[in-house]
Scaffold this active site. Structure first.
Site, PDB file in Angstrom:
ATOM      1  N   HIS A  51       0.781  -0.982   0.113  1.00 54.59           N
ATOM      2  CA  HIS A  51       0.310  -0.059   0.309  1.00 54.59           C
ATOM      3  C   HIS A  51       0.953   1.021  -0.122  1.00 54.59           C
ATOM      4  CE1 HIS A  51      -3.734   2.461   1.909  1.00 54.59           C
ATOM      5  NE2 HIS A  51      -3.575   2.145   0.459  1.00 54.59           N
ATOM      6  N   GLU A  58       3.197   8.700   5.274  1.00 53.35           N
ATOM      7  CA  GLU A  58       3.691   8.445   6.811  1.00 53.35           C
ATOM      8  C   GLU A  58       4.901   9.159   6.625  1.00 53.35           C
ATOM      9  OE1 GLU A  58       5.839   5.027   7.927  1.00 53.35           O
ATOM     10  OE2 GLU A  58       5.051   4.419   9.645  1.00 53.35           O
ATOM     11  N   TRP A  80      -0.832   4.012  11.958  1.00 54.13           N
ATOM     12  CA  TRP A  80      -0.783   4.270  12.876  1.00 54.13           C
ATOM     13  C   TRP A  80      -1.507   4.322  14.921  1.00 54.13           C
ATOM     14  CZ3 TRP A  80       4.146   4.355  15.419  1.00 54.13           C
ATOM     15  CH2 TRP A  80       4.964   4.296  14.870  1.00 54.13           C
ATOM     16  N   TYR A  94       9.234   9.157  16.024  1.00 58.57           N
ATOM     17  CA  TYR A  94      10.035  10.352  14.852  1.00 58.57           C
ATOM     18  C   TYR A  94      10.264  11.207  14.484  1.00 58.57           C
ATOM     19  CZ  TYR A  94      10.016   5.318  14.816  1.00 58.57           C
ATOM     20  OH  TYR A  94      10.186   3.900  15.133  1.00 58.57           O
ATOM     21  N   ARG A 127      30.254  12.205  10.616  1.00 59.03           N
ATOM     22  CA  ARG A 127      29.203  12.734  11.889  1.00 59.03           C
ATOM     23  C   ARG A 127      27.400  13.432  11.402  1.00 59.03           C
ATOM     24  NH1 ARG A 127      33.178  16.956  14.917  1.00 59.03           N
ATOM     25  NH2 ARG A 127      34.865  14.954  15.365  1.00 59.03           N
ATOM     26  N   CYS A 146      11.724   2.618  16.545  1.00 60.54           N
ATOM     27  CA  CYS A 146      11.965   0.483  15.746  1.00 60.54           C
ATOM     28  C   CYS A 146      13.383   1.489  14.636  1.00 60.54           C
ATOM     29  CB  CYS A 146      11.160   0.566  15.065  1.00 60.54           C
ATOM     30  SG  CYS A 146       9.901  -0.507  15.890  1.00 60.54           S
ATOM     31  N   ARG A 166      16.253  -1.491  15.289  1.00 63.81           N
ATOM     32  CA  ARG A 166      16.606  -1.931  16.381  1.00 63.81           C
ATOM     33  C   ARG A 166      15.710  -3.435  16.354  1.00 63.81           C
ATOM     34  NH1 ARG A 166      12.744  -1.787  20.376  1.00 63.81           N
ATOM     35  NH2 ARG A 166      11.017  -1.030  19.562  1.00 63.81           N
ATOM     36  N   ASP A 169      10.092  -6.179  11.966  1.00 67.80           N
ATOM     37  CA  ASP A 169       8.898  -7.051  12.308  1.00 67.80           C
ATOM     38  C   ASP A 169       8.951  -7.013  10.428  1.00 67.80           C
ATOM     39  OD1 ASP A 169       6.308  -7.729  11.332  1.00 67.80           O
ATOM     40  OD2 ASP A 169       4.900  -6.346  12.177  1.00 67.80           O
ATOM     41  N   HIS A 207      12.572 -10.243  13.286  1.00 69.09           N
ATOM     42  CA  HIS A 207      11.693 -11.260  13.604  1.00 69.09           C
ATOM     43  C   HIS A 207      10.925 -11.757  13.168  1.00 69.09           C
ATOM     44  CE1 HIS A 207      10.860  -7.404  16.258  1.00 69.09           C
ATOM     45  NE2 HIS A 207       9.652  -7.817  15.659  1.00 69.09           N
ATOM     46  N   TYR A 209       6.488 -12.519  13.209  1.00 67.51           N
ATOM     47  CA  TYR A 209       5.940 -13.332  14.408  1.00 67.51           C
ATOM     48  C   TYR A 209       5.056 -14.655  13.945  1.00 67.51           C
ATOM     49  CZ  TYR A 209       5.521  -9.088  16.346  1.00 67.51           C
ATOM     50  OH  TYR A 209       6.445  -7.584  17.142  1.00 67.51           O
ATOM     51  N   ALA A 263       1.037  -7.252  15.292  1.00 63.52           N
ATOM     52  CA  ALA A 263       1.192  -7.102  16.815  1.00 63.52           C
ATOM     53  C   ALA A 263       1.283  -6.200  16.905  1.00 63.52           C
ATOM     54  CB  ALA A 263       2.424  -8.202  16.870  1.00 63.52           C
TER      55      ALA A 263
HETATM   56  N1  LIG Z   1       4.093  -4.853  15.536  1.00 62.87           N
HETATM   57  C1  LIG Z   1       4.051  -3.599  14.679  1.00 62.87           C
HETATM   58  N2  LIG Z   1       4.926  -4.061  13.454  1.00 62.87           N
HETATM   59  C2  LIG Z   1       4.886  -2.945  12.899  1.00 62.87           C
HETATM   60  O1  LIG Z   1       5.218  -2.741  11.725  1.00 62.87           O
HETATM   61  C3  LIG Z   1       4.581  -1.366  13.324  1.00 62.87           C
HETATM   62  C4  LIG Z   1       4.276  -1.443  14.807  1.00 62.87           C
HETATM   63  N3  LIG Z   1       3.721  -2.818  15.372  1.00 62.87           N
HETATM   64  N4  LIG Z   1       3.787  -0.493  15.104  1.00 62.87           N
HETATM   65  C5  LIG Z   1       4.273   1.091  15.055  1.00 62.87           C
HETATM   66  C6  LIG Z   1       4.579   0.827  13.160  1.00 62.87           C
HETATM   67  C7  LIG Z   1       3.245   0.382  12.480  1.00 62.87           C
HETATM   68  N5  LIG Z   1       3.132  -0.233  10.750  1.00 62.87           N
HETATM   69  C8  LIG Z   1       3.043  -0.518  10.412  1.00 62.87           C
HETATM   70  C9  LIG Z   1       1.335  -0.467  10.432  1.00 62.87           C
HETATM   71  C10 LIG Z   1       0.503  -1.854   9.997  1.00 62.87           C
HETATM   72  C11 LIG Z   1       0.729  -2.294   8.766  1.00 62.87           C
HETATM   73  C12 LIG Z   1       0.242  -3.060   8.002  1.00 62.87           C
HETATM   74  O2  LIG Z   1      -0.814  -3.537   9.140  1.00 62.87           O
HETATM   75  N6  LIG Z   1      -0.057  -3.190   6.627  1.00 62.87           N
HETATM   76  C13 LIG Z   1      -0.856  -3.477   5.688  1.00 62.87           C
HETATM   77  C14 LIG Z   1      -1.288  -2.946   4.888  1.00 62.87           C
HETATM   78  C15 LIG Z   1      -1.948  -1.288   5.901  1.00 62.87           C
HETATM   79  C16 LIG Z   1      -2.110  -0.402   5.370  1.00 62.87           C
HETATM   80  O3  LIG Z   1      -0.926  -0.005   4.399  1.00 62.87           O
HETATM   81  O4  LIG Z   1      -3.595   0.082   4.839  1.00 62.87           O
HETATM   82  C17 LIG Z   1       0.363  -4.834   4.960  1.00 62.87           C
HETATM   83  O5  LIG Z   1      -0.215  -5.756   4.346  1.00 62.87           O
HETATM   84  O6  LIG Z   1       1.566  -3.927   3.980  1.00 62.87           O
HETATM   85  C18 LIG Z   1       2.246  -1.971   8.617  1.00 62.87           C
HETATM   86  C19 LIG Z   1       2.809  -0.616   8.914  1.00 62.87           C
HETATM   87  C20 LIG Z   1       4.947  -0.250  11.328  1.00 62.87           C
HETATM   88  N7  LIG Z   1       4.786  -0.148  13.091  1.00 62.87           N
HETATM   89  O1  LIG Z   2       8.314   1.074  12.086  1.00 65.13           O
HETATM   90  C1  LIG Z   2       8.612  -0.221  12.398  1.00 65.13           C
HETATM   91  C2  LIG Z   2       7.794   0.688  13.793  1.00 65.13           C
HETATM   92  C3  LIG Z   2       7.399  -1.206  14.823  1.00 65.13           C
HETATM   93  N1  LIG Z   2       7.897  -2.160  13.853  1.00 65.13           N
HETATM   94  C4  LIG Z   2       8.117  -3.404  14.588  1.00 65.13           C
HETATM   95  C5  LIG Z   2       8.938  -4.006  15.565  1.00 65.13           C
HETATM   96  C6  LIG Z   2       8.196  -4.741  16.461  1.00 65.13           C
HETATM   97  O2  LIG Z   2       7.806  -6.021  15.850  1.00 65.13           O
HETATM   98  C7  LIG Z   2       7.283  -3.855  16.661  1.00 65.13           C
HETATM   99  C8  LIG Z   2       7.829  -2.793  17.941  1.00 65.13           C
HETATM  100  O3  LIG Z   2       7.448  -3.547  19.365  1.00 65.13           O
HETATM  101  P1  LIG Z   2       8.669  -3.594  20.634  1.00 65.13           P
HETATM  102  O4  LIG Z   2       8.740  -4.222  21.460  1.00 65.13           O
HETATM  103  O5  LIG Z   2       9.219  -2.237  21.238  1.00 65.13           O
HETATM  104  O6  LIG Z   2      10.177  -4.163  19.507  1.00 65.13           O
HETATM  105  O7  LIG Z   2       7.346  -2.799  15.567  1.00 65.13           O
HETATM  106  C9  LIG Z   2       8.401  -2.638  12.190  1.00 65.13           C
HETATM  107  O8  LIG Z   2       8.793  -3.848  12.490  1.00 65.13           O
HETATM  108  N2  LIG Z   2       8.715  -1.514  11.911  1.00 65.13           N
END
Ligand SMILES: Nc1nc(=O)c2c([nH]1)NC[C@@H]1CN(c3ccc(C(=O)N[C@@H](CCC(=O)O)C(=O)O)cc3)CN21
Ligand SMILES: O=c1ccn([C@H]2C[C@H](O)[C@@H](COP(=O)(O)O)O2)c(=O)[nH]1
Length: 264
Positions: A51, A58, A80, A94, A127, A146, A166, A169, A207, A209, A263
């Site tokens: 998407h 973002e 978000w 951020y 730097r 992250c 750090r 996902d 990781h 999930y 998650a």
């Molecule tokens: N567990 C987790 N993983 C993340 O990647 C993540 C967080 N939490 N928390 C903060 C932000 C929010 N981010 C996100 C949140 C949702 C999607 C997601 O649901 N993506 C869908 C499409 C959703 C859309 O764009 O409307 C996908 O299939 O990629 C991706 C990144 C990245 N971050």
């Molecule tokens: O931009 C992002 C924001 C978040 N994530 C993922 C990485 C983790 O799965 C969670 C954050 O959990 P913590 O326990 O704080 O590590 O969100 C990502 O990949 N990218």
């Protein structure tokens, strides 16, 4: 693209079972690097449709220095939502740290402007860093950063960027993060009259999930397409004046999207 699939395969094969904050459980490896030559195409995943609108808005939202989801909502982006409070606030995440890091004696520091300035004036500097990891403010953020720190490097007329993430996902976050920073590197390069070099992604806790394993396998069974190219329609007077309409991904051919639960 191949590199991303390799990372998925690596974690699938070698990742260790690990519990995590969200209670979901993961397969995890510690430490990994991917390098993307930005001249070879834009690193947008093709084994599932992304998407793109969410990624673009973002990044523009970060660059505004904004930490309220109202702007994202107004543009139909909901990624978000789960982390915002009733006022839509996420705390000093951020946007705040990039644009107005609170320094002693009440000053604020615009790390983005400073980096652009440094790239222009002293490209050999070692730097040129932007950090979102503001230790004193971590507790007031609804989610700690992250993608914590990034550095620029200039050589032979090209601008490269390396990110330290750090916590990664791999299924949902990383495709977004790679695209977002690749785009940011293009914007910095355009503003500094340099060619885009490499984007280097370095991950800490990488990781999958446990409830993304089937989706990852489905993706691993697909054959990647050639990467798209990024077109930037104009060069605005500053990095803060890009608009959604300025960007177009040419020839973005991708397999269908794959749904996965996030998650929280
Ligand atoms: N567990 C987790 N993983 C993340 O990647 C993540 C967080 N939490 N928390 C903060 C932000 C929010 N981010 C996100 C949140 C949702 C999607 C997601 O649901 N993506 C869908 C499409 C959703 C859309 O764009 O409307 C996908 O299939 O990629 C991706 C990144 C990245 N971050
Ligand atoms: O931009 C992002 C924001 C978040 N994530 C993922 C990485 C983790 O799965 C969670 C954050 O959990 P913590 O326990 O704080 O590590 O969100 C990502 O990949 N990218």
């Amino acid at each position: 693209m191949q590199q991303y699939l390799e990372l998925l395969r690596h974690v699938r094969a070698r990742g260790v079972r690990k519990a995590d904050r969200t209670g979901t459980g993961t397969l995890s490896v510690f430490g990994y690097q991917m390098r993307f030559d930005l001249a070879a195409g834009f690193p947008l995943i093709t084994t599932k449709k992304l998407h793109v609108k969410s990624i673009l808005y973002e990044l523009l939202w970060f660059l505004r220095g904004d930490t309220n989801i109202a702007y994202l909502r107004d543009h139909g982006v909901s990624i978000w939502d789960e982390w915002a409070d009733e006022q839509g606030e996420l705390g000093p995440i951020y946007g705040r740290q990039w644009r107005s890091w609170a320094a002693p004696n009440g000053r604020t520091i615009d790390q983005i402007s400073r980096s652009i300035d440094l790239i222009r004036r002293n490209p050999d500097s070692r730097r040129i860093i932007v950090s979102a990891w503001n230790v004193g403010e971590l507790e007031s953020m609804t989610l700690t950063p992250c993608h914590a720190l990034f550095q620029f490097w200039v050589a032979e007329g090209k601008l490269s960027c390396q990110l330290y993430q750090r916590s990664a996902d791999l299924f949902l976050g990383v495709p977004f993060n790679v695209a977002s920073y690749a785009l940011l590197t293009h914007l910095f390069a355009q503003q500094c009259d340099l060619a885009p070099g490499e984007f280097i992604w370095t991950g800490g806790d990488c990781h999958l999930y446990l409830n993304h394993l089937e989706q990852a396998d489905e993706q691993l069974g697909r054959t990647p397409h050639a990467p798209p190219r990024l077109a930037i329609r104009r060069k605005p007077p500053s990095i803060f004046e890009y608009e959604y309409e300025d960007f177009e991904f040419l020839d973005y051919q991708a397999h269908p999207a794959i749904k996965a639960p996030i998650a929280v």
